[in-house]
Enzyme design. Structure first.
Site, PDB file in Angstrom:
ATOM      1  N   HIS A  92      -7.907  -5.791   0.451  1.00 22.17           N
ATOM      2  CA  HIS A  92      -6.633  -5.045   0.572  1.00 22.17           C
ATOM      3  C   HIS A  92      -5.515  -5.674   1.422  1.00 22.17           C
ATOM      4  O   HIS A  92      -4.367  -5.558   1.019  1.00 22.17           O
ATOM      5  CB  HIS A  92      -7.108  -3.558   1.006  1.00 22.17           C
ATOM      6  CG  HIS A  92      -5.884  -2.669   0.885  1.00 22.17           C
ATOM      7  ND1 HIS A  92      -5.247  -2.294  -0.281  1.00 22.17           N
ATOM      8  CD2 HIS A  92      -5.116  -1.967   1.957  1.00 22.17           C
ATOM      9  CE1 HIS A  92      -4.445  -1.302  -0.018  1.00 22.17           C
ATOM     10  NE2 HIS A  92      -4.148  -1.065   1.062  1.00 22.17           N
ATOM     11  N   SER A 152       0.883  -1.111   0.045  1.00 21.70           N
ATOM     12  CA  SER A 152      -0.002  -0.078   0.216  1.00 21.70           C
ATOM     13  C   SER A 152       0.997   1.313   0.059  1.00 21.70           C
ATOM     14  O   SER A 152       1.793   1.404  -1.196  1.00 21.70           O
ATOM     15  CB  SER A 152      -0.813  -0.083   1.147  1.00 21.70           C
ATOM     16  OG  SER A 152      -2.032   0.841   1.020  1.00 21.70           O
TER      17      SER A 152
END
Length: 267
Positions: free
Chosen positions: A234, A100
């Protein structure tokens, strides 16, 4: 064969979970927004990771043992500081893994190191993040506290017990907001592509990293590019630690068998 003593970091940016002075390569891991170095402890212990790989993890200011330090809300400034902190570890080839926000930082640090003595990483692994050339307006850092906590719950990367504890939340929210501000205000400065292998990893149900946006990392290297898709959102890597370690190990093993290039650690 003798080995020199393992280098010690000159500042608190780098964590070593299992020092391996005989390691052939050092894998430097960059955490997500709000994350800490300890997030990568399971990866460092993975049985599928090559035994000649030493895992280092970056510890950003403002969390855990650095919680009293000033937060940095600029990706370029943070990348500058990390690049400086990695200097003592340049006696061995480095590889980068970032998740990320950490993917952006890993990429930016690789850009900084390629012109110096350390050179490009042996391989770059970017996880759960669109290519830096694709800007998307982000407003998470502008949310009020309640909505920001809701965003953290949806993303799934924070222990729910932390989010239910008011005292812990008081420490978590400023750090998370700061990190989101840094990555949402980040703008890529066009530069020539890297030459090292670049592997992009993503969950097939990640709302923050659509596959087409992740595929666009291809343009950021002239070396081999690979895209690995796992089941999950995610934080797919929470349940795919072994699979991620296997991807890393296979890539590094393949890279080690190739002839060295003229660019430092990009070999």
């Amino acid at each position: 064969m003798s080995f020199s003593p393992p280098p010690q970091p000159s500042d608190p940016w780098i964590r070593r979970f299992r020092p391996r002075p005989e390691a052939d390569v050092r894998l430097v891991c960059f955490p997500h927004a709000g994350g800490s170095a300890s997030y990568f402890h399971p990866l460092a212990q993975s049985p599928t990771l090559l035994p000649d790989t030493e895992v280092l993890a970056v510890q950003y200011p403002g969390r855990q043992d650095r919680r009293r330090e000033r937060l940095l809300d600029s990706v370029p400034e943070t990348a500058d500081r990390i690049a400086e902190a990695l200097a003592p570890f340049g006696d061995r080839p480095l590889a980068f893994f970032g998740h990320s926000m950490g993917a952006v930082l890993a990429f930016e640090v690789a850009q900084r190191l390629r012109e110096g003595a350390i050179g490009e990483p042996r391989a770059l692994f970017v996880s759960g993040r669109r290519a830096p050339s694709l800007h998307r307006r982000g407003t998470v850092h502008l949310l009020d506290d309640a909505d920001l906590v809701g965003e953290l719950r949806r993303a799934g990367g924070t222990d729910p017990r932390f989010l239910d504890d008011e005292e812990l939340l008081a420490e978590i929210i400023p750090v998370v907001r700061n990190d989101y501000r840094a990555v949402e205000l980040y703008r890529w400065t066009p530069t020539s592509p890297l030459s090292c292998p670049l592997t992009a990893l993503v969950g097939d149900r990640d709302p923050q990293a659509p596959l087409d946006d992740v595929e666009a990392w291809r343009q950021h290297t002239e070396g081999p590019f690979d895209l690995k898709v796992f089941s999950g959102g995610h934080f797919y890597l929470n349940t795919h630690q072994r699979g991620v370690a296997d991807v890393i190990s296979k890539t590094l093993a393949d890279r080690a068998q190739r002839p060295a290039t003229a660019r430092g650690n990009a070999r």
